[in-house]
Design a protein around this motif. Structure first.
Motif, PDB file in Angstrom:
ATOM      1  N   GLY A   1       0.811  -1.220   0.000  1.00  0.00           N
ATOM      2  CA  GLY A   1       0.000   0.000   0.000  1.00  0.00           C
ATOM      3  C   GLY A   1       0.835   1.256   0.000  1.00  0.00           C
ATOM      4  O   GLY A   1       0.310   2.356   0.163  1.00  0.00           O
ATOM      5  N   ASP A   2       2.142   1.117  -0.190  1.00  0.00           N
ATOM      6  CA  ASP A   2       3.009   2.285  -0.120  1.00  0.00           C
ATOM      7  C   ASP A   2       3.447   2.790  -1.492  1.00  0.00           C
ATOM      8  O   ASP A   2       4.415   3.541  -1.607  1.00  0.00           O
ATOM      9  N   MET A   3       2.747   2.381  -2.527  1.00  0.00           N
ATOM     10  CA  MET A   3       2.974   2.964  -3.856  1.00  0.00           C
ATOM     11  C   MET A   3       1.634   2.996  -4.572  1.00  0.00           C
ATOM     12  O   MET A   3       0.806   2.106  -4.401  1.00  0.00           O
ATOM     13  N   LEU A   4       1.429   4.044  -5.363  1.00  0.00           N
ATOM     14  CA  LEU A   4       0.215   4.133  -6.182  1.00  0.00           C
ATOM     15  C   LEU A   4       0.106   2.870  -7.021  1.00  0.00           C
ATOM     16  O   LEU A   4       1.067   2.471  -7.664  1.00  0.00           O
ATOM     17  N   ASN A   5      -1.057   2.253  -7.040  1.00  0.00           N
ATOM     18  CA  ASN A   5      -1.191   1.070  -7.886  1.00  0.00           C
ATOM     19  C   ASN A   5      -1.658   1.453  -9.281  1.00  0.00           C
ATOM     20  O   ASN A   5      -2.050   2.589  -9.542  1.00  0.00           O
TER      21      ASN A   5
ATOM     22  N   ALA B   1      -5.143   2.942  -9.742  1.00  0.00           N
ATOM     23  CA  ALA B   1      -5.269   4.324  -9.265  1.00  0.00           C
ATOM     24  C   ALA B   1      -4.719   5.299 -10.300  1.00  0.00           C
ATOM     25  O   ALA B   1      -5.338   6.321 -10.607  1.00  0.00           O
TER      26      ALA B   1
END
Lengths: 269, 89
Positions: free
Chosen positions: A183-187, A190
Motif C-alpha cells: 500500500g506504499d505505492m500508487l497502484n 489508481a
C-alpha cells in the motif's frame, strides 16, 4: 501509408523516456519492423549511449536540418539488428536549433522507408516538447507511480489533446510490486483512474535496466529480465496483438515449481 | 497486513492511498486552473456580497471545487447565522 510516428514524452524528467524509446526500438526491430529512433532532446542527447552507439555518430539532427548532410548520412545503423537506426540529437546546440516543421519534414522523408519512427521527447513542455510532438501520429506518455510524475503526465495529456494528437496511451515505468502490495505505492488502477487514459504497458523496477544502461545494451535484447519482457509486450500491443498484463515479479520457488510441472504436463500427451 | 494495522490502531492510511487522495485534488485544481488560493479569494468575496443582504456565519463558509462525471462544479456552502427564527402562528 508508411511509418507510424510515435512520440514518447512525459512532462517530468527522469521517468525513463529514453529507456523506453531505446527498448521499444529494439523490441520492434527484433520483431522484423524497420525502425528509426529519433533523439529530439537537442543539447542533452542520451539515446545514443542507451543504445551503445555513441562512438559511431558523425552527423546529427541539427546537421540534417541545417543542410550540412543528407538525412541518411546522419542515421546510425545498429549492427546488432537488421533494421534499427538512430537519428542522434546535437549535443552542442539547444532546442531552438530545430523547429516543429523541421521535425515534420524529417519524419515525412523517412515515412516511406520504415515501419516505425520513435521520437524521444525532452522533458518539459516548451519548444523541445513541441518539436517532438509535431510529427506524431500517436503519443505514449511515460510516468512513474508517484505524485509529481503523475501530475506532470496529466498536464502533458491535456496538451496532447489540445494539439489534436490524442488520445495518448500510458506506460507506467518503475513500478515496485512489493511496495504496491504494502500500500506504499500508487497502484496501476489508481494511476489509470486519475489520468483517465488507456494503459499500454507496465514496466516493473528492474536492476537489469541499470546494468543495461551501463553496457549500452538495452534489456529488450533478451527475454531474461522482467523489464525486457514488459517492453516486448508493449511492442506486441503496438503491433495490434492482445497481450495480457503479465506478472511483475519473478515467481518464487513454488511458482517456478508449478510452472515447471505445468510445462512438463503439456509436453507429455 | 491490514488486519495487523487495525490491531495496532495505526491511524495513517498507507502512503499510496495518501498519494492517490493528494493527486485527486491536485489534478482537479490543475485541470480547472482553479488554485486553492483562488478558492480563498472567491470565498472572501462571496462572504462580503452575501452578508450585505443576509446575516451569515463567515467562519462556516466553504467553497470547494469538485469534478463530476459530466460537469465540474464550484460548491459554496454558506451557513446562515443561527438566530431564533419567528415561527408562523
Amino acid at each position: 501509408m508508411g511509418a507510424r510516428v510515435i512520440t514518447i514524452t512525459s512532462g517530468k524528467g527522469g521517468v525513463g523516456k529514453t529507456t523506453v524509446t531505446a527498448n521499444l526500438g529494439v523490441a520492434l526491430a527484433m520483431r522484423g519492423q524497420r525502425v528509426v529512433v529519433i533523439d529530439a532532446d537537442i543539447g542533452l542527447r542520451n539515446l545514443d549511449v542507451m543504445l551503445g552507439l555513441e562512438n559511431r555518430i558523425v552527423y546529427d539532427l541539427v546537421d540534417v536540418v541545417e543542410n550540412r548532410c543528407r538525412l541518411r548520412q546522419a542515421m546510425v545503423r545498429d549492427k546488432r539488428l537488421q533494421e534499427l537506426y538512430l537519428l542522434p540529437a546535437a549535443q552542442t546546440r539547444d532546442k531552438t536549433a530545430v523547429r516543429p516543421e523541421d521535425m515534420v519534414r524529417v519524419c515525412d522523408e523517412l515515412r516511406d522507408s520504415f515501419d516505425f519512427l520513435l521520437v524521444d521527447s525532452p522533458a518539459g513542455i516548451e519548444q523541445g516538447f513541441r518539436n517532438a510532438v509535431a510529427p506524431a501520429d500517436e503519443v505514449l506518455i511515460v510516468t512513474n507511480p508517484e505524485v509529481a510524475a503523475v501530475r506532470d503526465a496529466d498536464r502533458v495529456i491535456g496538451l496532447i489533446e489540445a494539439e489534436g494528437k490524442g488520445p495518448a496511451r500510458l506506460i507506467i515505468n518503475r513500478l515496485k510490486p512489493d511496495l504496491v502490495r504494502r500500500g506504499d505505492m500508487l497502484n496501476t488502477d489508481a494511476v489509470i483512474e486519475l489520468l483517465a487514459i488507456d494503459l499500454i504497458g507496465i514496466i516493473p523496477e528492474d536492476e537489469a535496466v541499470i546494468t543495461a544502461a551501463n553496457t549500452g545494451r538495452p534489456v529488450a535484447f533478451t527475454d531474461n529480465s522482467l523489464a525486457g519482457r514488459a517492453f516486448h509486450d508493449i511492442a506486441r500491443r503496438l503491433l495490434g496483438e492482445e497481450v495480457p498484463f503479465g506478472p511483475l515479479k519473478e515467481p518464487g520457488f513454488l511458482g517456478r515449481l508449478l510452472r515447471w510441472m505445468r510445462a512438463e504436463g503439456e509436453e507429455s500427451p | 497486513m491490514k488486519l495487523l494495522d487495525r490491531l495496532l490502531h495505526r491511524q495513517e492510511p498507507p502512503s499510496g492511498e495518501i498519494a492517490r487522495e493528494r493527486l485527486r485534488l491536485v489534478l482537479a485544481h490543475d485541470r480547472a486552473n482553479i488554485s486553492p488560493g483562488l478558492l480563498e479569494v472567491l470565498k472572501d468575496e462571496i462572504i462580503a456580497v452575501i452578508s450585505r443582504h443576509v446575516p451569515i456565519d463567515p467562519e462556516g463558509v466553504q467553497v470547494t471545487y469538485t469534478e463530476g462525471p459530466r460537469v465540474n462544479r464550484l460548491v459554496a456552502d454558506i451557513p446562515l447565522q443561527t438566530g431564533r427564527r419567528p415561527r408562523g402562528g
